[in-house]
Design a protein around this motif. Structure first.
Motif, PDB file in Angstrom:
ATOM      1  N   ARG A 158       9.368  -1.482  -4.694  1.00 29.88           N
ATOM      2  CA  ARG A 158       8.734  -0.389  -6.092  1.00 29.88           C
ATOM      3  C   ARG A 158       9.459  -0.086  -7.723  1.00 29.88           C
ATOM      4  NH1 ARG A 158       7.862   5.325  -4.674  1.00 29.88           N
ATOM      5  NH2 ARG A 158       9.150   6.329  -5.418  1.00 29.88           N
ATOM      6  N   LYS A 159      10.861  -1.400  -6.908  1.00 26.91           N
ATOM      7  CA  LYS A 159      11.480  -1.308  -8.728  1.00 26.91           C
ATOM      8  C   LYS A 159      10.205  -2.597  -9.459  1.00 26.91           C
ATOM      9  CE  LYS A 159      15.957  -1.198  -7.655  1.00 26.91           C
ATOM     10  NZ  LYS A 159      17.268  -1.953  -7.258  1.00 26.91           N
ATOM     11  N   LYS A 160       9.915  -3.287  -9.183  1.00 25.83           N
ATOM     12  CA  LYS A 160       9.066  -4.096  -9.163  1.00 25.83           C
ATOM     13  C   LYS A 160       7.761  -3.772  -9.504  1.00 25.83           C
ATOM     14  CE  LYS A 160       6.194  -8.533  -8.472  1.00 25.83           C
ATOM     15  NZ  LYS A 160       5.707  -9.635  -6.891  1.00 25.83           N
TER      16      LYS A 160
ATOM     17  N   MET B 162       4.978  -1.360 -14.473  1.00 32.93           N
ATOM     18  CA  MET B 162       3.450  -0.729 -15.185  1.00 32.93           C
ATOM     19  C   MET B 162       4.678   0.117 -16.982  1.00 32.93           C
ATOM     20  SD  MET B 162       3.067   1.727 -11.836  1.00 32.93           S
ATOM     21  CE  MET B 162       2.683   3.485 -12.781  1.00 32.93           C
ATOM     22  N   LEU B 163       5.627   0.002 -16.491  1.00 34.51           N
ATOM     23  CA  LEU B 163       6.460   0.104 -17.777  1.00 34.51           C
ATOM     24  C   LEU B 163       5.824  -1.302 -19.273  1.00 34.51           C
ATOM     25  CD1 LEU B 163       9.427   1.288 -16.921  1.00 34.51           C
ATOM     26  CD2 LEU B 163       8.048   2.299 -17.469  1.00 34.51           C
TER      27      LEU B 163
ATOM     28  N   TYR C   4       1.018  -1.209  -0.364  1.00 34.19           N
ATOM     29  CA  TYR C   4       0.463   0.153  -0.054  1.00 34.19           C
ATOM     30  C   TYR C   4       1.020   1.452   0.224  1.00 34.19           C
ATOM     31  CZ  TYR C   4      -2.936   3.784   1.053  1.00 34.19           C
ATOM     32  OH  TYR C   4      -4.038   4.568   1.927  1.00 34.19           O
ATOM     33  N   ILE C   5       1.693   1.074   0.791  1.00 37.95           N
ATOM     34  CA  ILE C   5       2.906   2.726   1.230  1.00 37.95           C
ATOM     35  C   ILE C   5       3.677   2.555  -0.484  1.00 37.95           C
ATOM     36  CG2 ILE C   5       4.927   1.421   1.887  1.00 37.95           C
ATOM     37  CD1 ILE C   5       3.363   4.607   3.545  1.00 37.95           C
ATOM     38  N   ASN C   6       3.530   1.720  -1.168  1.00 38.51           N
ATOM     39  CA  ASN C   6       4.969   1.282  -2.376  1.00 38.51           C
ATOM     40  C   ASN C   6       3.697   3.068  -3.087  1.00 38.51           C
ATOM     41  OD1 ASN C   6       7.109   0.993  -4.176  1.00 38.51           O
ATOM     42  ND2 ASN C   6       5.805  -0.780  -4.892  1.00 38.51           N
ATOM     43  N   GLN C   7       2.808   1.878  -3.369  1.00 39.29           N
ATOM     44  CA  GLN C   7       1.600   2.742  -4.649  1.00 39.29           C
ATOM     45  C   GLN C   7       0.990   3.976  -3.816  1.00 39.29           C
ATOM     46  OE1 GLN C   7      -1.818   0.596  -6.140  1.00 39.29           O
ATOM     47  NE2 GLN C   7      -0.684  -1.423  -5.049  1.00 39.29           N
ATOM     48  N   TRP C   8       0.805   4.414  -2.889  1.00 43.07           N
ATOM     49  CA  TRP C   8       0.653   5.765  -2.009  1.00 43.07           C
ATOM     50  C   TRP C   8       1.769   6.842  -1.985  1.00 43.07           C
ATOM     51  CZ3 TRP C   8       2.819   9.026   0.750  1.00 43.07           C
ATOM     52  CH2 TRP C   8       1.287  10.263   1.556  1.00 43.07           C
TER      53      TRP C   8
END
Length: 311
Positions: A295-297, A302-303, A271-275
C-alpha cells in the motif's frame, strides 16, 4: 400456475412443507391447492419418500406474461445486454425480439416503452468495450450435462496452451465472466476468464462429483497462496465494503474506536490493494505487513507522478 410449474420440473419432487415454505403459506393452503388442481384434472402424483410431482409429459398451455413479469424480464435482459461479452449481448437481443413477436399489442407497446429506459450497470453498458471469446453457451451446456471441456487458454502473461477441465459454474466478477472448474493440468480448482478462452470443445467424457456442489465454497475458496487480511473499517463504509468485497468475510468485530474489524483471506495482494484505495482513509490495513508495504509503495508511486511532490 406457479405451483404447477414447480411440480413440472423434471426429476424433482417437493414435499408439502417445502411448498408451504416456498409460497409463504400454511400446509392446509397447499392441500387446498392440490384439491383445486385435482378438479382441473392436473395429474398430480405422490411418493411417500420424495413428495409431489406431475406425471411426466404433462404440459400446461402457454402462459402470457403480466406487465410486472415483463418488466422483470426486461431488467434481466438489460443486465445481459450490458455485459462485456459480445456473444451474451447478441443472444439477449435475440431473446428480446422473440418475446416481442409473440406479445399482444398492449404488452408489446409496454415492452417497447421500457427499452432504453431500464438501465442496468451503465458503466459496463456505455463505457466498456465488448469482448469476444469464451462461448458461454457451450460452457453452460457442458455444465448442465456434467461433461468435460477442452479449450485454448491465454494466461495473463500471454502464454497460450490447451486446457482440459471439469466445468462447475459460470461466475460474473465486476467486469468479466469466469468459468470455475477442476483443471486436469494440476488437478486443482481454477478460474478461467472467458475472454481468454477460445476453441471450446465439449468432450464425450462425463465427470462425477464426489459431493453436492458447494457454489459458495468454489467462489470464495482459499488455498496455500491466500493470506489473512485484517482491516479496520469505519461504520459508514462497512455495508458498501461487504456488498462489493471480492472475498468472503469470516469474522467481523466491533471495536472501541467505533470501527469494525474485518477478516478474510485473499490470494492477490496487488489486486486487493488497489481495490481498497476506493475507500481512502476510511479503511485501514492492519495485516499482513506485506500488504501494508504494498500500500505504501503504491501511494508513493502515485504521489511521485504529482508535479512538485517531494517524498
Amino acid at each position: 400456475m406457479k405451483l404447477i410449474l414447480l411440480l413440472q420440473q423434471p426429476g424433482k419432487r417437493l414435499t408439502v412443507d417445502e411448498l408451504a415454505e416456498r409460497f409463504g403459506v400454511s400446509r392446509r393452503t397447499i392441500f387446498r391447492d392440490f384439491n383445486a388442481l385435482d378438479e382441473m384434472n392436473v395429474p398430480v402424483t405422490w411418493d411417500r419418500y420424495s413428495g409431489y410431482g406431475v406425471i411426466e409429459g404433462y404440459k400446461i398451455p402457454p402462459l402470457m406474461f403480466t406487465s410486472k413479469e415483463l418488466a422483470t424480464i426486461m431488467v434481466g435482459l438489460n443486465f445481459v445486454k450490458s455485459q462485456v461479452n459480445q456473444e451474451l449481448v447478441d443472444d439477449a437481443k435475440g431473446v428480446e425480439l422473440k418475446i416481442k413477436n409473440v406479445l399482444p399489442d398492449e404488452l408489446k407497446t409496454f415492452m417497447t416503452s421500457l427499452e432504453g429506459r431500464t438501465i442496468v450497470d451503465p458503466y459496463l453498458k456505455f463505457g466498456g468495450k465488448k469482448k469476444k471469446g469464451g462461448s458461454w453457451y457451450l460452457l453452460s451446456s457442458a455444465i448442465a450435462q456434467k461433461k468435460r471441456v477442452q479449450f485454448r487458454y491465454t494466461t495473463k502473461s500471454g502464454e497460450t496452451d490447451t486446457r482440459k477441465i471439469d466445468p462447475y459454474i459460470l461466475v460474473f466478477y465486476e467486469d468479466h465472466w469466469n468459468v470455475i472448474g477442476k483443471s486436469h493440468l494440476r488437478g486443482e480448482i481454477r478460474n478461467f476468464i472467458l475472454e481468454n478462452v477460445e476453441e471450446v470443445l465439449i468432450l464425450d467424457e462425463k465427470y462425477q462429483l464426489d459431493n453436492e456442489l458447494d457454489v459458495e465454497g468454489l467462489i470464495f475458496r482459499s488455498d496455500s497462496t491466500s493470506q489473512l487480511i485484517i482491516l479496520q473499517v469505519e461504520k459508514s463504509e462497512i455495508e458498501r465494503l461487504e456488498a462489493n468485497l471480492p472475498a468472503k468475510i469470516f469474522k467481523k468485530t466491533a471495536q472501541k474506536n467505533k470501527k469494525i474489524k474485518v477478516e478474510f483471506y485473499f490470494d492477490n495482494l496487488g489486486y486487493i490493494n488497489q481495490w481498497l484505495l476506493q475507500f481512502g482513509k476510511k479503511v485501514e490495513v492492519v495485516a499482513p505487513k506485506s500488504l501494508i508495504e504494498e500500500r505504501k509503495k503504491l501511494l508513493r508511486e502515485m504521489l511521485g507522478k504529482v508535479e512538485g511532490y517531494e517524498p
